[in-house]
Design a protein around this motif. Sequence first.
Motif, short mmCIF file in Angstrom:
data_model
loop_
_atom_site.label_atom_id
_atom_site.label_comp_id
_atom_site.label_asym_id
_atom_site.label_seq_id
_atom_site.Cartn_x
_atom_site.Cartn_y
_atom_site.Cartn_z
N TRP A 155 0.89 -1.67 0.14
CA TRP A 155 0.17 -0.20 -0.16
C TRP A 155 0.85 1.56 0.00
CZ3 TRP A 155 -4.15 1.37 -1.23
CH2 TRP A 155 -6.22 0.48 -1.75
N ARG A 156 2.22 0.93 0.44
CA ARG A 156 2.90 2.47 0.48
C ARG A 156 2.91 2.68 -0.74
NH1 ARG A 156 3.71 5.95 5.11
NH2 ARG A 156 5.22 7.36 4.46
N ALA A 157 3.07 1.04 -1.53
CA ALA A 157 3.70 1.83 -3.02
C ALA A 157 3.06 2.51 -3.37
CB ALA A 157 3.97 0.38 -4.14
N GLN A 158 1.29 1.87 -3.27
CA GLN A 158 -0.03 2.72 -3.94
C GLN A 158 0.30 4.47 -4.04
OE1 GLN A 158 -2.11 2.27 -6.40
NE2 GLN A 158 -1.50 -0.26 -6.83
N LEU A 159 0.26 4.64 -2.37
CA LEU A 159 0.01 5.87 -1.39
C LEU A 159 1.44 7.16 -2.06
CD1 LEU A 159 -2.13 4.87 1.96
CD2 LEU A 159 -3.20 5.48 -0.79
N SER A 160 2.70 6.51 -2.12
CA SER A 160 3.66 7.44 -1.86
C SER A 160 3.58 8.80 -3.08
CB SER A 160 4.88 6.47 -2.26
OG SER A 160 5.12 6.18 -0.92
N LEU A 161 3.43 9.31 -3.47
CA LEU A 161 3.43 10.51 -4.05
C LEU A 161 4.77 10.32 -5.19
CD1 LEU A 161 2.23 13.63 -2.82
CD2 LEU A 161 0.92 11.44 -3.89
N PRO A 162 4.87 10.07 -6.19
CA PRO A 162 6.46 9.48 -7.52
C PRO A 162 6.67 11.25 -8.22
CG PRO A 162 4.20 8.81 -8.81
CD PRO A 162 3.73 9.35 -7.24
N ALA A 163 7.77 11.14 -8.99
CA ALA A 163 7.71 12.86 -9.08
C ALA A 163 7.11 12.72 -10.84
CB ALA A 163 10.01 13.07 -9.29
N PHE A 164 6.43 11.59 -10.98
CA PHE A 164 5.78 11.86 -12.36
C PHE A 164 4.24 11.16 -12.33
CE2 PHE A 164 10.39 9.43 -12.45
CZ PHE A 164 10.73 10.54 -13.45
N THR A 165 3.69 12.71 -13.53
CA THR A 165 2.58 12.29 -13.78
C THR A 165 2.13 10.71 -15.16
OG1 THR A 165 2.57 13.13 -15.76
CG2 THR A 165 2.47 14.47 -13.59
N LEU A 166 0.80 10.82 -14.34
CA LEU A 166 0.58 9.21 -15.81
C LEU A 166 1.13 9.40 -16.95
CD1 LEU A 166 -2.76 8.75 -13.45
CD2 LEU A 166 -1.73 7.36 -13.91
N PRO A 167 1.06 8.26 -17.82
CA PRO A 167 1.84 8.40 -19.03
C PRO A 167 0.29 8.96 -20.14
CG PRO A 167 1.35 6.07 -18.33
CD PRO A 167 1.41 6.68 -16.93
N ILE A 168 0.79 9.20 -21.20
CA ILE A 168 0.25 9.92 -21.72
C ILE A 168 -0.70 8.87 -22.35
CG2 ILE A 168 -0.07 10.74 -24.24
CD1 ILE A 168 1.97 12.75 -23.69
N GLU A 169 -0.42 8.02 -22.63
CA GLU A 169 -1.63 6.37 -22.99
C GLU A 169 -1.82 6.35 -21.88
OE1 GLU A 169 -3.07 6.09 -25.82
OE2 GLU A 169 -2.52 8.00 -26.72
N LEU A 170 -2.47 5.50 -21.14
CA LEU A 170 -2.76 5.02 -19.83
C LEU A 170 -3.00 3.44 -19.98
CD1 LEU A 170 -3.20 8.12 -18.95
CD2 LEU A 170 -5.04 6.99 -17.74
N PRO A 171 -2.06 2.79 -19.36
CA PRO A 171 -2.07 1.65 -19.46
C PRO A 171 -2.76 0.86 -18.76
CG PRO A 171 -0.24 1.83 -17.85
CD PRO A 171 -0.64 3.66 -18.37
N ALA A 172 -3.03 -0.73 -18.95
CA ALA A 172 -4.90 -1.05 -18.68
C ALA A 172 -3.81 -1.24 -16.73
CB ALA A 172 -4.94 -2.66 -19.21
N HIS A 173 -5.29 -0.57 -16.26
CA HIS A 173 -5.06 -0.57 -14.88
C HIS A 173 -6.08 -1.65 -14.20
CE1 HIS A 173 -2.80 3.04 -15.32
NE2 HIS A 173 -1.90 2.22 -15.10
N SER A 174 -7.13 -2.46 -14.95
CA SER A 174 -8.22 -2.75 -14.35
C SER A 174 -8.02 -4.06 -13.48
CB SER A 174 -8.91 -3.94 -15.08
OG SER A 174 -7.75 -4.46 -15.98
N ASN A 175 -6.80 -4.78 -13.41
CA ASN A 175 -6.04 -5.53 -11.81
C ASN A 175 -6.58 -4.88 -10.45
OD1 ASN A 175 -7.04 -7.48 -13.20
ND2 ASN A 175 -4.77 -8.00 -13.83
N ALA A 176 -5.88 -3.70 -10.81
CA ALA A 176 -5.34 -2.94 -9.64
C ALA A 176 -6.44 -2.23 -9.10
CB ALA A 176 -4.28 -1.75 -9.54
N VAL A 177 -7.63 -1.27 -9.73
CA VAL A 177 -8.66 -0.86 -9.88
C VAL A 177 -9.49 -2.02 -8.84
CG1 VAL A 177 -10.81 0.90 -10.66
CG2 VAL A 177 -8.78 1.00 -11.29
N ASN A 178 -9.37 -3.20 -9.31
CA ASN A 178 -10.44 -3.71 -9.24
C ASN A 178 -10.13 -3.87 -7.63
OD1 ASN A 178 -12.30 -3.43 -11.20
ND2 ASN A 178 -11.35 -5.94 -12.08
N THR A 179 -9.01 -4.59 -7.48
CA THR A 179 -8.45 -4.94 -6.22
C THR A 179 -8.34 -3.73 -4.93
OG1 THR A 179 -6.65 -6.39 -6.77
CG2 THR A 179 -6.27 -5.82 -5.33
N ILE A 180 -8.26 -2.82 -5.38
CA ILE A 180 -8.07 -2.26 -4.59
C ILE A 180 -10.08 -1.40 -4.22
CG2 ILE A 180 -8.27 0.81 -4.16
CD1 ILE A 180 -5.56 1.35 -6.72
#
Length: 334
Positions: A155-180
């Motif tokens: 969860w710390r990996a999820q909540l930590s704020l990185p230096a970068f924004t989301l990529p222009i072409e967003l990759p598939a995140h369905s597994n993470a979205v469903n799990t969250i």
Amino acid sequence: MRRIQTAILVISLAALAGCQSDDPAKDMMADYYQRLGNVLDAPTPDFTAPELPTLPRKRDLVQPLEELRMGVLDAYELRQCGLFNLIAERNSSLGKVADRFRQLDYELHFMDTAAQCLPQVKDPSIHAELEKALALKRQQREKVIWNTLIDSDAWRAQLSLPAFTLPIELPAHSNAVNTIAQFSQLIPSTQAPTESVTDWQESIEKQPILGDLFVSLSYHTAWLNQTSELIANHQDKVRCGGNFDTTRLKRLQTVFYKFYVGDVQPYLARVDGLYRDLAPALSRLATLNTPDTFNDYKNAYWKGDAYQAYKAAIKHHADVWQQLFQRCDVKLGQ
């Protein structure tokens, strides 16, 4: 001579590689901003990065739990209903070093198993002690969920704020979205999930999207507001109608359609869509009783303050363009 040409080529390629950014979305916003500045013949001050709320240290967020001690664990009834084995496994050498997800899994299954055991316990003293233990576990249930959220590596990996924004072409995140979403549903529920919560750990850890999303909301809000200010403050340079030279207006239309409508707007919509997919889960997480030091982060990202600012910035930017085009009697789509 050929060696010199080869060396020059290698240096040139290295220079080109060095110009490539690690954050294409920020570059896209900067390019859009700079093009508008060029067309408007206006100064373009350096981007002012937003001040992000900090994610406090683990030790400042973990909530203490009251220890449970039971003196009747070897009672026959507790052996028969499976509670004895569950506790014995937790008290083993491996159980004592279990990570936060395994601890949460144990707590949820203890409550579920203890609730099933209670009707089978005939001895009044054992029944009373088990009932008291179950009440304490239920009382601390949300604290255990919170400690997993804030103290597990996944969860710390999820909540930590990185230096970068989301990529222009967003990759598939369905597994993470469903799990969250599944994890967040632990909060209003009083039942253990049908599967082990440890099954969710890998997906949460391997697809860290929340921090990237939160940074995107804050950074792109700032970019949009700075770009809107640029257009609003220099609209008077755009001549239209009558015998005026409309070259600048036409160039602005090109920037609007090619760069804003063509690139920026679809990306902003994808970021918006990802947040809306996650918003129900974030709202459930926001109902947790959390330390005061977490309030700034919680209000911005779980309760939606940053998202509301993002939506307002998008609307304001559209309004600025609309005002300019209305003044010049330009119909969108022409």
